[in-house]
Design an enzyme around this catalytic site. Structure first.
Site, PDB file in Angstrom:
ATOM      1  CG  ASP A 199      -1.840   1.147   1.327  1.00  0.00           C
ATOM      2  OD1 ASP A 199      -1.563   2.177   0.687  1.00  0.00           O
ATOM      3  OD2 ASP A 199      -2.854   1.027   2.026  1.00  0.00           O
TER       4      ASP A 199
ATOM      5  NE  ARG B 281       1.273   0.324   5.387  1.00  0.00           N
ATOM      6  CZ  ARG B 281       1.992  -0.250   6.346  1.00  0.00           C
ATOM      7  NH1 ARG B 281       1.492  -0.330   7.557  1.00  0.00           N
ATOM      8  NH2 ARG B 281       3.178  -0.760   6.096  1.00  0.00           N
TER       9      ARG B 281
ATOM     10  N   GLY C 268       3.963  -2.191  17.576  1.00  0.00           N
ATOM     11  CA  GLY C 268       3.426  -3.110  16.555  1.00  0.00           C
ATOM     12  C   GLY C 268       4.279  -3.039  15.309  1.00  0.00           C
TER      13      GLY C 268
ATOM     14  CG  ASP D 176       4.039  -7.217  16.080  1.00  0.00           C
ATOM     15  OD1 ASP D 176       3.901  -6.363  15.187  1.00  0.00           O
ATOM     16  OD2 ASP D 176       3.141  -8.036  16.380  1.00  0.00           O
TER      17      ASP D 176
ATOM     18  CD  GLU E  22      -1.690  -3.599  25.246  1.00  0.00           C
ATOM     19  OE1 GLU E  22      -0.926  -4.496  24.794  1.00  0.00           O
ATOM     20  OE2 GLU E  22      -2.409  -2.917  24.514  1.00  0.00           O
TER      21      GLU E  22
ATOM     22  CD  GLU F 219      -0.743   1.071   9.539  1.00  0.00           C
ATOM     23  OE1 GLU F 219      -1.735   1.293  10.288  1.00  0.00           O
ATOM     24  OE2 GLU F 219      -0.686   0.147   8.728  1.00  0.00           O
TER      25      GLU F 219
ATOM     26  CD  GLU G 245      -6.581  -3.862  13.009  1.00  0.00           C
ATOM     27  OE1 GLU G 245      -5.507  -3.887  13.640  1.00  0.00           O
ATOM     28  OE2 GLU G 245      -6.642  -3.759  11.769  1.00  0.00           O
TER      29      GLU G 245
ATOM     30  CG  HIS H 103      -4.468  -1.723   3.563  1.00  0.00           C
ATOM     31  ND1 HIS H 103      -3.653  -0.640   3.836  1.00  0.00           N
ATOM     32  CD2 HIS H 103      -4.736  -2.295   4.757  1.00  0.00           C
ATOM     33  CE1 HIS H 103      -3.430  -0.586   5.141  1.00  0.00           C
ATOM     34  NE2 HIS H 103      -4.070  -1.590   5.721  1.00  0.00           N
TER      35      HIS H 103
HETATM   36  N1  SAH Z   1       4.405  -1.453  11.692  1.00  0.00           N
HETATM   37  C1  SAH Z   1       4.172  -2.470  10.697  1.00  0.00           C
HETATM   38  C2  SAH Z   1       2.979  -3.366  11.014  1.00  0.00           C
HETATM   39  C3  SAH Z   1       1.662  -2.641  11.229  1.00  0.00           C
HETATM   40  S1  SAH Z   1       0.322  -3.737  11.516  1.00  0.00           S
HETATM   41  C4  SAH Z   1       4.014  -1.808   9.356  1.00  0.00           C
HETATM   42  O1  SAH Z   1       3.805  -0.613   9.309  1.00  0.00           O
HETATM   43  O2  SAH Z   1       4.077  -2.501   8.323  1.00  0.00           O
HETATM   44  C5  SAH Z   1       0.120  -3.694  13.253  1.00  0.00           C
HETATM   45  C6  SAH Z   1       1.045  -4.632  14.041  1.00  0.00           C
HETATM   46  O3  SAH Z   1       0.874  -4.336  15.414  1.00  0.00           O
HETATM   47  C7  SAH Z   1       0.728  -6.110  13.895  1.00  0.00           C
HETATM   48  O4  SAH Z   1       1.880  -6.814  13.507  1.00  0.00           O
HETATM   49  C8  SAH Z   1       0.244  -6.537  15.264  1.00  0.00           C
HETATM   50  O5  SAH Z   1       0.636  -7.853  15.613  1.00  0.00           O
HETATM   51  C9  SAH Z   1       0.907  -5.528  16.180  1.00  0.00           C
HETATM   52  N2  SAH Z   1       0.173  -5.251  17.419  1.00  0.00           N
HETATM   53  C10 SAH Z   1      -1.093  -4.826  17.550  1.00  0.00           C
HETATM   54  N3  SAH Z   1      -1.430  -4.662  18.849  1.00  0.00           N
HETATM   55  C11 SAH Z   1      -0.324  -5.010  19.568  1.00  0.00           C
HETATM   56  C12 SAH Z   1      -0.062  -5.080  20.958  1.00  0.00           C
HETATM   57  N4  SAH Z   1      -0.979  -4.762  21.846  1.00  0.00           N
HETATM   58  N5  SAH Z   1       1.158  -5.513  21.358  1.00  0.00           N
HETATM   59  C13 SAH Z   1       2.103  -5.874  20.437  1.00  0.00           C
HETATM   60  N6  SAH Z   1       1.896  -5.833  19.102  1.00  0.00           N
HETATM   61  C14 SAH Z   1       0.690  -5.393  18.666  1.00  0.00           C
END
Ligand code: SAH
Length: 521
Positions: free
Chosen positions: A224, A227, A251, A273, A302, A317, A326, A467
């Protein structure tokens, strides 16, 4: 004894054979005495030669073949009864050769004796701490059977206990949530904004993280361009925000944002992550020789500890459909409240959600009026299901028939989790005459705080596709509008109580008298 062949046999032949047996022609194993039956031979061996054949067979656990070999061995080798020793387990007995399958005496009645009856009924000796206990084998088997049943029952009970403990745990969590939320009414300003996502148990959220473990979702995100290039441009054209700074990537997925930050001069990037994708991120970071800057941590934001007290910048992101689907922004806010140094920043920092009126009567009738006549049948009860679900799709920009109405502005550096459940008024001014059949939703993202180069992107229908597409809420009853007319009302967006990653959305259109409830899940 010469038994007749089976061919052309009749009962009288067999009787003849049995008769022969009763004529005293079974030769002893150790002397030349002939006895009437096999049992008599065994009796004789026991009393005359002090050799108990039955006991020997049972002790040595001889099956039919072992027994036959044993008999033939004695008959051919003629050992004295005292010279026949038991074979310790694992050693080869002197009779244990196939040569002893060959009968020494023709039609030796001892070879036809069913010794397995002995072994089946044989008593079994069990060793206990104090003394050995001997049981008849039938009782032993019954005991074993009861033991197996007891084991199976205990396995079932263990499972039930496990489930019960889980229920108790859940109850405890719910009670805790109640108590905490009650307390938070009194001490609102003192409580950090954790929210429902932080309270999810690991197993309750497992499906969410496993959806991020497959490469395809990361490929979609990386491909994407709107993004990924927005994040890249923001970081690479605002390097002063990253130079020598400690950055937290909430994440990190494949680690793309962390690598942009490392390249922009961050002194340390901590990438977190919970999804399995982080193991790939570890390889990726190493492959790009950035492992001296980027530290990856597998875990829920957390739940983890960071190797530093505070971070200067948080990048993430986190955006979902309709921005808030989400509820990952909760996680970013949790990280902000726990680790962001005073004066630090969260990027992206400004996000908005907007609505627009959509006029697409063909699509509306394909999805809603469709149920009025399906092959001549009415299925009108299905209509409400269609209009209860917000759908994520690319809205044709040609069908947009109003100016946008901004319903929410989020400043990620200051917003609280509680503010992410909100109610807002909207007013959609028609840009042409037409029939409004639905309301579309989209979001815009801005990187601007302290930026020398602000970066902005939009997910509106008339912008480059992303997306995230757009979200469409179909009206139950389309509304006719003239250019300049207003379609106004109220929208409320809240987390679904049962599933805090999903949203429940209520749209009240005041001037058309419609109240519509949607799920986004
Ligand atoms: N930063 C990457 C992925 C974004 S998608 C990019 O820009 O391509 C969001 C990611 O956050 C996912 O891989 C998901 O597993 C992670 N994520 C979401 N909530 C989370 C949490 N509470 N603790 C750890 N990872 C988390």
């Amino acid at each position: 004894m010469d038994c007749p062949s089976l061919e052309g046999s009749d009962d009288s032949d067999w009787e003849e054979c049995d008769d022969d047996e009763s004529e005293g022609s079974v030769l002893c194993l150790f002397c030349m005495e002939e006895l009437v039956s096999a049992e008599d031979v065994f009796q004789h061996c026991n009393t005359e030669h002090q050799f108990n054949v039955q006991k020997f067979v049972i002790k040595n656990n001889l099956d039919m073949y072992g027994y036959i070999k044993f008999i033939n061995y004695i008959r051919s080798e003629k050992p004295p009864p005292t010279g026949i020793s038991e074979s310790p387990p694992g050693t080869e007995a002197p009779w244990d050769s196939d040569q002893y399958l060959q009968p020494v005496l023709q039609d030796d009645p001892l070879l036809f004796y069913d010794v397995e009856e002995w072994t089946n009924q044989a008593p079994v000796t069990m060793e206990t701490e104090e003394s050995d206990i001997t049981l008849p084998s039938q009782q032993y088997r019954a005991l074993l059977e009861r033991l197996h049943q007891a084991e199976a029952r205990s396995e079932v009970t263990e499972g039930q206990l496990h489930d019960a403990l889980k229920d108790i745990d859940r109850l405890r969590q719910t009670a805790k949530t109640f108590i905490l939320s009650d307390q938070s009414k009194d001490q609102h300003a003192l409580q950090p904004s954790h929210g429902a996502v932080a309270q999810l148990r690991e197993d309750e959220d497992a499906a969410y993280f496993s959806s991020y473990s497959h490469f395809s979702i990361h490929m979609d995100m990386l491909q994407d361009k709107v993004r990924t290039e927005s994040y890249r441009d923001f970081i690479t054209t605002n390097q002063h925000l990253f130079k020598d700074k400690v950055v937290l990537d909430v994440g990190c997925g494949t680690g793309i944002l962390s690598m942009f930050a490392a390249r922009a001069g961050a002194s340390q990037v901590i990438a977190v992550d919970q999804s399995e994708i982080i193991y790939k991120a570890m390889d990726i970071v190493r492959e790009n020789n950035l492992n001296h800057v980027i530290k990856l941590i597998k875990g829920r934001v957390e739940d983890i500890q960071l190797p530093v007290e505070k971070v200067d910048v948080i990048i993430s992101e986190w955006m979902g459909y309709f921005l808030l689907f989400e509820s990952m922004l909760d996680t970013v806010l949790y990280a902000r409240d726990r680790w962001l140094a005073p004066g630090g920043s969260v990027y992206p920092d400004r996000c908005t959600i907007s609505l627009i009126a959509i006029g697409d009567t063909k699509m509306h009738s394909n999805r809603v009026a469709f149920w009025d006549d399906v092959y001549g049948f009415k299925m009108t009860c299905m209509r409400s299901d269609v209009t209860k679900e917000g759908s994520v799709e690319e809205i044709d920009p040609e069908t947009v028939m109003s100016e946008p109405s901004l319903i929410k502005m989020v400043d990620c550096c200051s917003v609280s989790v509680a503010e992410l459940d909100f109610t807002a008024d909207f007013s959609l001014k028609a840009t042409r005459d037409g029939t409004c059949t639905g309301i579309g939703g989209y979001f815009d993202i801005v990187f601007e705080k302290d930026c020398t180069n602000k970066v902005y992107f939009s997910t509106a229908p008339n912008c480059m596709k992303t997306h995230w597409k757009q979200t469409l809420f179909l009206l139950e009853k389309p509304v006719d509008m003239k250019q300049g007319d207003l379609l106004s009302g109220k929208i409320s967006v809240k987390k679904n109580k049962k599933d805090p990653r999903a949203l429940v959305i209520r749209i009240e259109i005041a001037n058309a008298g419609q109240v519509l409830d949607f799920q986004l899940q």
